[in-house]
Design a protein around this motif. Structure first.
Motif, PDB file in Angstrom:
ATOM      1  N   ASN A   4     -67.864   3.051  41.770  1.00  0.00           N
ATOM      2  CA  ASN A   4     -69.320   3.083  41.868  1.00  0.00           C
ATOM      3  C   ASN A   4     -69.772   2.056  42.896  1.00  0.00           C
ATOM      4  N   GLN A   5     -70.212   2.503  44.042  1.00  0.00           N
ATOM      5  CA  GLN A   5     -70.634   1.599  45.099  1.00  0.00           C
ATOM      6  C   GLN A   5     -72.058   1.109  44.832  1.00  0.00           C
ATOM      7  N   PRO A   6     -72.366  -0.128  45.167  1.00  0.00           N
ATOM      8  CA  PRO A   6     -73.729  -0.626  45.005  1.00  0.00           C
ATOM      9  C   PRO A   6     -74.684   0.106  45.924  1.00  0.00           C
ATOM     10  N   GLU A   7     -75.945   0.211  45.516  1.00  0.00           N
ATOM     11  CA  GLU A   7     -76.924   0.918  46.337  1.00  0.00           C
ATOM     12  C   GLU A   7     -77.173   0.192  47.649  1.00  0.00           C
ATOM     13  N   HIS A   8     -77.089  -1.131  47.628  1.00  0.00           N
ATOM     14  CA  HIS A   8     -77.323  -1.910  48.837  1.00  0.00           C
ATOM     15  C   HIS A   8     -76.171  -2.903  49.002  1.00  0.00           C
ATOM     16  N   VAL A   9     -75.609  -2.923  50.191  1.00  0.00           N
ATOM     17  CA  VAL A   9     -74.535  -3.867  50.466  1.00  0.00           C
ATOM     18  C   VAL A   9     -75.130  -5.261  50.620  1.00  0.00           C
ATOM     19  N   PRO A  10     -74.654  -6.251  49.868  1.00  0.00           N
ATOM     20  CA  PRO A  10     -75.209  -7.604  49.986  1.00  0.00           C
ATOM     21  C   PRO A  10     -75.017  -8.153  51.398  1.00  0.00           C
ATOM     22  N   VAL A  11     -76.055  -8.756  51.944  1.00  0.00           N
ATOM     23  CA  VAL A  11     -75.961  -9.348  53.271  1.00  0.00           C
ATOM     24  C   VAL A  11     -75.827 -10.864  53.170  1.00  0.00           C
ATOM     25  N   GLY A  12     -76.117 -11.418  52.012  1.00  0.00           N
ATOM     26  CA  GLY A  12     -76.010 -12.851  51.805  1.00  0.00           C
ATOM     27  C   GLY A  12     -74.768 -13.194  51.026  1.00  0.00           C
ATOM     28  N   PRO A  13     -74.830 -14.236  50.220  1.00  0.00           N
ATOM     29  CA  PRO A  13     -73.664 -14.653  49.430  1.00  0.00           C
ATOM     30  C   PRO A  13     -73.191 -13.536  48.494  1.00  0.00           C
ATOM     31  N   LEU A  14     -71.898 -13.448  48.328  1.00  0.00           N
ATOM     32  CA  LEU A  14     -71.302 -12.452  47.448  1.00  0.00           C
ATOM     33  C   LEU A  14     -70.937 -13.089  46.115  1.00  0.00           C
ATOM     34  N   ARG A  15     -70.921 -12.270  45.068  1.00  0.00           N
ATOM     35  CA  ARG A  15     -70.498 -12.711  43.735  1.00  0.00           C
ATOM     36  C   ARG A  15     -69.124 -12.108  43.481  1.00  0.00           C
ATOM     37  N   ILE A  16     -68.117 -12.969  43.483  1.00  0.00           N
ATOM     38  CA  ILE A  16     -66.724 -12.521  43.507  1.00  0.00           C
ATOM     39  C   ILE A  16     -66.024 -12.921  42.218  1.00  0.00           C
ATOM     40  N   ALA A  17     -65.396 -11.949  41.565  1.00  0.00           N
ATOM     41  CA  ALA A  17     -64.520 -12.233  40.430  1.00  0.00           C
ATOM     42  C   ALA A  17     -63.092 -12.311  40.954  1.00  0.00           C
ATOM     43  N   MET A  18     -62.495 -13.491  40.933  1.00  0.00           N
ATOM     44  CA  MET A  18     -61.145 -13.723  41.443  1.00  0.00           C
ATOM     45  C   MET A  18     -60.187 -13.778  40.260  1.00  0.00           C
ATOM     46  N   VAL A  19     -59.191 -12.889  40.241  1.00  0.00           N
ATOM     47  CA  VAL A  19     -58.285 -12.773  39.100  1.00  0.00           C
ATOM     48  C   VAL A  19     -56.885 -13.189  39.514  1.00  0.00           C
ATOM     49  N   VAL A  20     -56.308 -14.141  38.777  1.00  0.00           N
ATOM     50  CA  VAL A  20     -54.943 -14.602  39.041  1.00  0.00           C
ATOM     51  C   VAL A  20     -54.065 -14.314  37.830  1.00  0.00           C
ATOM     52  N   PRO A  21     -52.744 -14.322  37.998  1.00  0.00           N
ATOM     53  CA  PRO A  21     -51.836 -14.109  36.862  1.00  0.00           C
ATOM     54  C   PRO A  21     -51.963 -15.245  35.843  1.00  0.00           C
ATOM     55  N   PRO A  22     -51.433 -15.036  34.634  1.00  0.00           N
ATOM     56  CA  PRO A  22     -51.577 -16.038  33.574  1.00  0.00           C
ATOM     57  C   PRO A  22     -50.457 -17.070  33.528  1.00  0.00           C
ATOM     58  N   TRP A  23     -49.666 -17.177  34.592  1.00  0.00           N
ATOM     59  CA  TRP A  23     -48.458 -18.012  34.503  1.00  0.00           C
ATOM     60  C   TRP A  23     -48.719 -19.492  34.761  1.00  0.00           C
ATOM     61  N   LEU A  24     -49.545 -19.814  35.754  1.00  0.00           N
ATOM     62  CA  LEU A  24     -49.675 -21.187  36.244  1.00  0.00           C
ATOM     63  C   LEU A  24     -51.143 -21.544  36.462  1.00  0.00           C
ATOM     64  N   PRO A  25     -51.467 -22.836  36.430  1.00  0.00           N
ATOM     65  CA  PRO A  25     -52.829 -23.249  36.779  1.00  0.00           C
ATOM     66  C   PRO A  25     -53.072 -23.099  38.275  1.00  0.00           C
ATOM     67  N   VAL A  26     -54.330 -23.157  38.650  1.00  0.00           N
ATOM     68  CA  VAL A  26     -54.740 -23.047  40.052  1.00  0.00           C
ATOM     69  C   VAL A  26     -55.535 -24.300  40.425  1.00  0.00           C
ATOM     70  N   PRO A  27     -55.029 -25.115  41.370  1.00  0.00           N
ATOM     71  CA  PRO A  27     -53.745 -24.993  42.055  1.00  0.00           C
ATOM     72  C   PRO A  27     -52.590 -25.392  41.147  1.00  0.00           C
ATOM     73  N   PRO A  28     -51.363 -25.046  41.527  1.00  0.00           N
ATOM     74  CA  PRO A  28     -50.213 -25.341  40.668  1.00  0.00           C
ATOM     75  C   PRO A  28     -49.762 -26.792  40.825  1.00  0.00           C
ATOM     76  N   PRO A  29     -49.143 -27.360  39.805  1.00  0.00           N
ATOM     77  CA  PRO A  29     -48.654 -28.736  39.910  1.00  0.00           C
ATOM     78  C   PRO A  29     -47.390 -28.851  40.754  1.00  0.00           C
ATOM     79  N   GLY A  30     -46.663 -27.768  40.920  1.00  0.00           N
ATOM     80  CA  GLY A  30     -45.432 -27.775  41.705  1.00  0.00           C
ATOM     81  C   GLY A  30     -45.229 -26.417  42.331  1.00  0.00           C
ATOM     82  N   TYR A  31     -44.237 -25.672  41.820  1.00  0.00           N
ATOM     83  CA  TYR A  31     -43.991 -24.315  42.292  1.00  0.00           C
ATOM     84  C   TYR A  31     -45.216 -23.445  42.038  1.00  0.00           C
ATOM     85  N   GLY A  32     -45.478 -22.510  42.961  1.00  0.00           N
ATOM     86  CA  GLY A  32     -46.580 -21.570  42.770  1.00  0.00           C
ATOM     87  C   GLY A  32     -47.305 -21.259  44.059  1.00  0.00           C
TER      88      GLY A  32
END
Length: 369
Positions: A4-32
């Protein structure tokens, strides 16, 4: 299923849902590597004025985004399907389509279930899209845009619904830099896997007469078996073993190293450790596999070798390369500012119209290498 595309494409700031795996924190303490890249991307997007909400696991994070947790970290079950599926199920309940313009998914399974979302979705493919994984990715809904992290990765499975190739990047300011070539041993920095060729690194350093530090991630059962059965019998006084180093130790090893050796035995989709090494001024000596030629400027920031028997000479020659050239290369090609700008272009192209599988729209040329 159509997005379902939005009726109007945002021209200003975007609202982004960023999804990462559940393995490590962001940023990681070591490997990752994935988590480190996402941390840099999130902070750079926020700096550009976008509203980013990071959906991950654990109790906290270290980015400029809002953070929503789906539960405890699943480090001990890294790579298993069920923990990631459960994590994604929580994300689906938490992401209200009214609150976001799009979803950017970095999980392994996410692209296969994203077609059910009521929001436009792009998904970065961080693994090698062949074999069973490639078969699964062929089930991705054509309206879910896939982002490749290298041209080599994209060429490995060109029939997928790729919409862009965007090289990974990192905050250069996070890395200390050396002004003269490192005087320490050759460094191998990876997970303990035959794909990463630690036994090839040992043989090459012995031919070159140079000491070696093997600094590897070892947390999964297969990694423990490989370390114990294949790598440990090859160790000697000329090889130092470091297991599961923290971030501070990794940076110290990179600064001290005369070079990083990457004798990869597979089509490496990216190899963030190569960029990390060059960011500190440490050149990279690697075999020509996967993304290696896209990342390393042979003769300037390291040496790209066609055969393992060429590695020894390259390891000896690496000390003659200028650390400043390595740092400048990373600043020019792998900055988080470039990473965020390229992704914003992908997002806006996605919101401008439906993604078509295999279509060569402008978004597909975001990063031509």
């Amino acid at each position: 299923m159509a997005v379902n595309q939005p009726e109007h494409v945002p021209v200003g700031p975007l609202r982004i849902a960023m999804v990462v795996p559940p393995w490590l924190p962001v940023p990681p303490p070591g490997y990752g590597g994935l988590e480190a890249v996402v941390a840099g991307l999130v902070d750079a997007l926020v700096a550009r004025g976008h509203a980013v909400t990071l959906f991950g696991a654990g109790d906290g994070h270290g980015t400029a985004a809002e953070f929503v947790s789906t539960g405890g970290l699943q480090f001990d079950r890294m790579g298993e399907a069920l923990p990631e599926l459960a994590h994604l199920a929580h994300v689906e309940r938490l992401v209200d389509p009214a609150d976001f313009d799009l979803v950017h998914d970095h999980t392994t399974i996410g692209p296969m279930v994203a077609g059910r979302r009521r929001l436009p979705t792009v998904a970065t493919v961080h693994g090698n899209p062949v074999g069973e994984y490639g078969t699964a990715l062929r089930t991705v809904d054509p309206d879910v845009g896939l982002i490749a992290i290298s041209h080599a990765q994209r060429r490995a499975n060109p029939g997928l619904p790729w919409v862009a190739t965007v090289h990974n990047a990192m905050p250069l300011e996070d890395f200390p830099r050396k002004r003269v070539p490192g005087a320490g041993p050759v460094l191998w920095l990876a997970r303990f896997s035959p794909d990463k060729g630690p036994e090839v690194a040992i043989a090459a350093c012995r031919r070159a007469g140079l000491p070696l530090t093997l600094a590897g991630k070892c947390s999964e059962a297969a990694e423990h078996r490989y370390l114990d059965e294949v790598v440990r019998p090859l160790l000697g006084a000329d090889v130092t073993l470091v297991v599961n180093a923290d971030r501070e130790t990794v940076l110290r090893l990179l600064l001290d190293a005369r070079c990083l050796v990457m004798p990869v035995q597979w089509a490496e989709p990216f190899g963030m450790v190569m960029v990390e090494a060059m960011a500190t001024g440490t050149p990279v000596v690697a075999l020509r596999r996967g993304s290696v030629p896209e990342l390393v400027r042979s003769g300037i920031t390291g040496f790209v070798c066609d055969h393992a028997d060429e590695l020894a000479a390259a390891l000896r020659a690496a000390v003659g390369l200028d650390p400043a050239d390595c740092v400048a290369h990373v600043a020019r090609r792998f900055s988080v500012q470039r990473l965020a700008a390229d992704h914003e272009a992908v997002y806006r192209a996605l919101l401008a119209g439906p993604v078509t599988a295999g279509a060569g729209r402008a978004v597909g040329a975001v990063r031509t290498g």
